[in-house]
Enzyme design. Structure first.
Site, PDB file in Angstrom:
ATOM      1  N   TRP A  40       0.861  -1.184   0.000  1.00  0.00           N
ATOM      2  CA  TRP A  40       0.000   0.000   0.000  1.00  0.00           C
ATOM      3  C   TRP A  40       0.898   1.236   0.000  1.00  0.00           C
ATOM      4  O   TRP A  40       1.910   1.272   0.707  1.00  0.00           O
ATOM      5  CB  TRP A  40      -0.918   0.042   1.231  1.00  0.00           C
ATOM      6  N   GLU A  53      -3.098  -2.853  -2.485  1.00  0.00           N
ATOM      7  CA  GLU A  53      -4.235  -2.294  -1.744  1.00  0.00           C
ATOM      8  C   GLU A  53      -4.569  -0.887  -2.247  1.00  0.00           C
ATOM      9  O   GLU A  53      -3.729   0.012  -2.210  1.00  0.00           O
ATOM     10  CB  GLU A  53      -3.876  -2.245  -0.250  1.00  0.00           C
ATOM     11  N   LYS A  58      -7.034   2.733  -2.432  1.00  0.00           N
ATOM     12  CA  LYS A  58      -7.628   3.658  -1.461  1.00  0.00           C
ATOM     13  C   LYS A  58      -8.310   4.781  -2.226  1.00  0.00           C
ATOM     14  O   LYS A  58      -7.924   5.094  -3.341  1.00  0.00           O
ATOM     15  CB  LYS A  58      -6.509   4.202  -0.562  1.00  0.00           C
ATOM     16  N   ASP A  62      -9.607  -2.914   1.455  1.00  0.00           N
ATOM     17  CA  ASP A  62      -9.677  -2.434   2.839  1.00  0.00           C
ATOM     18  C   ASP A  62     -11.045  -1.792   3.021  1.00  0.00           C
ATOM     19  O   ASP A  62     -11.454  -0.939   2.218  1.00  0.00           O
ATOM     20  CB  ASP A  62      -8.539  -1.430   3.086  1.00  0.00           C
ATOM     21  N   HIS A  83     -11.528   1.979   2.658  1.00  0.00           N
ATOM     22  CA  HIS A  83     -10.927   2.668   1.515  1.00  0.00           C
ATOM     23  C   HIS A  83     -11.886   2.981   0.365  1.00  0.00           C
ATOM     24  O   HIS A  83     -11.475   3.068  -0.792  1.00  0.00           O
ATOM     25  CB  HIS A  83      -9.738   1.854   0.996  1.00  0.00           C
ATOM     26  N   HIS A 117      -8.592  -6.187   4.201  1.00  0.00           N
ATOM     27  CA  HIS A 117      -8.242  -5.531   5.452  1.00  0.00           C
ATOM     28  C   HIS A 117      -9.561  -5.158   6.080  1.00  0.00           C
ATOM     29  O   HIS A 117     -10.236  -4.235   5.619  1.00  0.00           O
ATOM     30  CB  HIS A 117      -7.431  -4.254   5.210  1.00  0.00           C
ATOM     31  N   ASP A 156     -11.597   6.998   6.733  1.00  0.00           N
ATOM     32  CA  ASP A 156     -10.796   5.801   6.949  1.00  0.00           C
ATOM     33  C   ASP A 156     -10.158   5.869   8.340  1.00  0.00           C
ATOM     34  O   ASP A 156      -8.958   5.954   8.490  1.00  0.00           O
ATOM     35  CB  ASP A 156      -9.720   5.748   5.849  1.00  0.00           C
ATOM     36  N   ASP A 172     -10.042   3.759  10.863  1.00  0.00           N
ATOM     37  CA  ASP A 172      -9.426   2.577  11.455  1.00  0.00           C
ATOM     38  C   ASP A 172      -9.849   2.323  12.896  1.00  0.00           C
ATOM     39  O   ASP A 172      -9.014   2.058  13.761  1.00  0.00           O
ATOM     40  CB  ASP A 172      -7.897   2.629  11.313  1.00  0.00           C
ATOM     41  N   ASP A 213      -7.174  -4.547  10.037  1.00  0.00           N
ATOM     42  CA  ASP A 213      -6.400  -3.300   9.941  1.00  0.00           C
ATOM     43  C   ASP A 213      -7.113  -2.187  10.697  1.00  0.00           C
ATOM     44  O   ASP A 213      -7.988  -1.512  10.147  1.00  0.00           O
ATOM     45  CB  ASP A 213      -6.203  -2.916   8.461  1.00  0.00           C
TER      46      ASP A 213
HETATM   47  C1  RNT Z   1      -3.637   2.678   4.948  1.00  0.00           C
HETATM   48  C2  RNT Z   1      -3.795   1.231   4.641  1.00  0.00           C
HETATM   49  C3  RNT Z   1      -2.687   0.334   5.117  1.00  0.00           C
HETATM   50  C4  RNT Z   1      -2.203   0.638   6.510  1.00  0.00           C
HETATM   51  C5  RNT Z   1      -1.319  -0.411   7.113  1.00  0.00           C
HETATM   52  C6  RNT Z   1      -0.565   0.087   8.294  1.00  0.00           C
HETATM   53  O1  RNT Z   1      -4.746   3.426   4.677  1.00  0.00           O
HETATM   54  O2  RNT Z   1      -5.007   0.765   5.134  1.00  0.00           O
HETATM   55  O3  RNT Z   1      -3.061  -0.983   4.985  1.00  0.00           O
HETATM   56  O4  RNT Z   1      -3.266   0.839   7.393  1.00  0.00           O
HETATM   57  O5  RNT Z   1      -0.502  -0.946   6.156  1.00  0.00           O
HETATM   58 ZN    ZN Z   2      -5.347  -1.372   5.024  1.00  0.00          ZN
END
Ligand code: RNT
Ligand code: ZN
Length: 418
Positions: free
Chosen positions: A184, A225, A227, A258, A261, A285, A293, A295, A325
Site C-alpha cells: 500500500w 491495496e 484507497k 480495505d 478505503h 483488510h 478511513d 481505522d 487493519d
Molecule cells: C492505509 C492502509 C494500510 C495501513 C497499514 C498500516 O490506509 O489501510 O493498509 O493501514 O498498512
Molecule cells: Zn489497510
C-alpha cells in the site's frame, strides 16, 4: 444450564434447518485471521531513526502502555492471542525489523532482521504476513513514493518492495504457511491534479519492476491495496480501486480490499462476489471507518456480518484472505485486538449458522417476503450459546471474562511502561 448444556439446546435450534453445528465448529477451527501487529504500538515500529506516522493515516489517543520494543510487542500479542480462539497469523510491517541498534535503510532490510519474529512464530505455530512500509519516511515526506517524478525516489521504494517480497518468501519457507505480502502506498494530491495519467503510468512501471523479480507463490503471494483518499490527499489517489483491480487481474496478483478505503456508503461486502468470479483469491483488510478511513476497532455490526456471509455462503474461506487493519490508541491496545479479532471470528460463525441454501432458494423463487422474514428471525437465534461453547473448548475466556485478564495485564505490565 452450563455452557455445554446451553450449546446442546442451541444446536437443536439450528438442526431444524439442517445445520450441523459440530461440523460448523470444526470449520471455524480451520480459519486463520491475519492479526495486524501495528495495533500494539500505534504503527510506530522499531526503526533506529524513528519517523512520524505519515501517509494520511493516523493513530489518535494516548492510552498508556504502548509496546516500545519487539519484546513488549510480542508479549502483548501473546496476551491477546491467549484470549482469542483458534490459531492465526500475525501481520508484520517492514518497520518492525530488528536491526540490533544499527540503522538499516529500508531498501536494505533482509530476512535476518526478522529472525526473532520467525522463531517466535515457529514456537507458537503461527503464520506471518508482511507489508513493505512505504510511508513514515523522509523519502515519502511529500506524499509521493512509487509514483514520484524523481526516479531516485521511485528506485529506492522499488528496492524496498523487492526486499520485502523476499522477506515474505522467507516467512513462507520457514513457517510452512504461505505469506501474503501486501503493498500500500499513500501517493496522491491534496488538490486537483493537472495530470492524472502520468503518476499512474509511473506507478505501473514501478510495480512492473517490483513484480518482475520472481518469488515462489508457494511461499509468498503478492497483493496491492487501493484507497479512495487520505488526509492530505483528498483530491486524487494514484493507487485507486480501478488502477489496482486492473493491475492485479492482469498480472496474476491479488487485490486487497480495505473496508475503510471506499466512499462512505460503498461497502466491501458487495464487492467480494465480483472479485471471486474473476480471481482465484482476494485479500481483505477488515477495518471500521467512522466517517472516514478512521481505522476504528472492528465491531460486530451489519457490514462485518455481511462480509462474513459473502465469504461463507460462496464457499470461499480458502479464497478470501482475511486480515485486520485498525489502530486505536485511545483504549487498551490488547483489548482492541481481542475485541476486533473475536468479532471477526464471531461474524464468520454467525454466517456459518445461516441456512444459505434455503435463503437462496427463496430468492430464486422470488419469495422476497419469506427471504426477509427468515433473515430477520435468524438474527435472534442463539448464536451466543454456540460462540461461548467454542471459546470454552478452545480454552479461552467465555463472554466478557477476558476483560479481567486484560485489566490484570494492564496493572502488572502496561502500567510499568512509563
Ligand atoms: C492505509 C492502509 C494500510 C495501513 C497499514 C498500516 O490506509 O489501510 O493498509 O493501514 O498498512
Ligand atoms: Zn489497510
Amino acid at each position: 444450564m452450563n455452557i455445554k448444556e446451553k450449546y446442546e439446546a442451541a444446536k437443536q435450534e439450528y438442526a431444524k434447518f439442517g445445520i450441523d453445528v459440530d461440523k460448523v465448529l470444526e470449520e471455524l477451527q480451520k480459519v486463520k485471521v491475519s492479526v495486524h501487529c501495528w495495533q500494539g504500538d500505534d504503527v510506530t515500529g522499531f526503526e533506529v531513526s524513528q519517523n512520524q506516522l505519515s501517509g494520511g493515516i493516523q493513530a489518535t489517543g494516548n492510552y498508556p502502555g504502548r509496546a516500545r520494543n519487539p519484546e513488549e510487542l510480542r508479549a502483548d500479542l501473546d496476551k491477546a492471542l491467549s484470549l482469542i480462539p483458534g490459531k492465526h497469523k500475525i501481520n508484520l510491517h517492514a518497520i518492525y525489523a530488528e536491526t540490533n541498534g544499527k540503522a538499516v535503510e529500508r531498501d536494505e532490510i533482509k530476512p535476518e532482521h526478522f529472525e526473532n519474529w520467525v522463531n517466535w512464530a515457529k514456537e507458537r505455530g503461527l503464520g506471518l504476513d508482511f507489508n513493505p512500509t512505504i510511508f513514515s519516511h523522509p523519502k515519502a515526506s511529500d506524499g509521493l513514493t512509487l509514483s514520484h517524478p524523481n526516479k531516485e525516489i521511485r528506485d529506492f521504494w522499488i528496492r524496498h518492495a523487492i526486499a520485502s517480497r523476499k522477506i515474505g518468501e522467507y516467512f513462507g519457507k520457514e513457517l510452512g504457511q504461505t505469506c501474503l505480502t501486501n503493498l500500500w502506498i499513500p501517493d496522491g494530491y491534496k488538490d486537483i491534479p493537472s495530470d492524472r495519467l502520468g503518476p499512474r503510468k509511473r506507478l505501473k512501471d514501478s510495480l512492473d519492476q517490483i513484480f518482475a523479480e520472481k518469488v515462489d507463490t508457494k511461499y509468498n503471494l503478492d497483493a496491492v491495496e487501493s484507497k479512495v483518499f487520505g488526509i492530505g490527499a483528498e483530491s486524487y489517489t494514484v493507487g485507486s480501486s480501478e488502477f489496482y483491480i486492473n493491475y492485479a487481474a492482469k498480472n496474476g496478483i491479488l487485490s486487497l480490499l480495505d473496508t475503510g478505503h471506499y466512499h462512505p456508503t460503498e461497502v466491501v461486502s458487495d464487492k467480494i462476489s465480483s472479485m471471486l468470479l474473476f480471481s482465484e483469491k482476494v485479500a481483505l483488510h477488515v477495518s471500521r471507518p467512522v466517517r472516514w478511513d478512521s481505522d476504528h476497532v472492528v465491531i460486530f455490526d451489519d457490514e462485518l456480518k455481511e462480509i462474513a456471509k459473502e465469504i461463507v455462503r460462496n464457499d470461499a474461506l480458502d479464497r478470501v484472505i482475511i486480515g485486520l487493519d485498525f489502530f486505536d490508541a485511545s483504549i487498551n491496545r490488547i483489548a482492541a485486538w481481542v475485541i476486533g479479532t473475536r468479532n471477526m471470528l464471531k461474524a464468520l460463525l454467525s454466517a456459518m449458522l445461516i441456512p444459505h441454501d434455503q435463503l437462496i432458494k427463496l430468492q430464486e423463487e422470488g419469495n422476497f417476503t419469506e427471504r426477509l422474514a427468515l433473515m430477520e428471525e435468524l438474527k435472534t437465534y442463539p448464536l451466543g450459546d454456540i460462540w461461548n461453547y467454542y471459546c470454552e473448548i478452545n480454552n479461552v475466556p467465555v463472554k466478557e471474562d477476558w476483560i479481567k485478564d486484560v485489566k490484570e495485564y494492564e496493572k502488572t505490565i502496561l502500567e510499568n511502561r512509563k
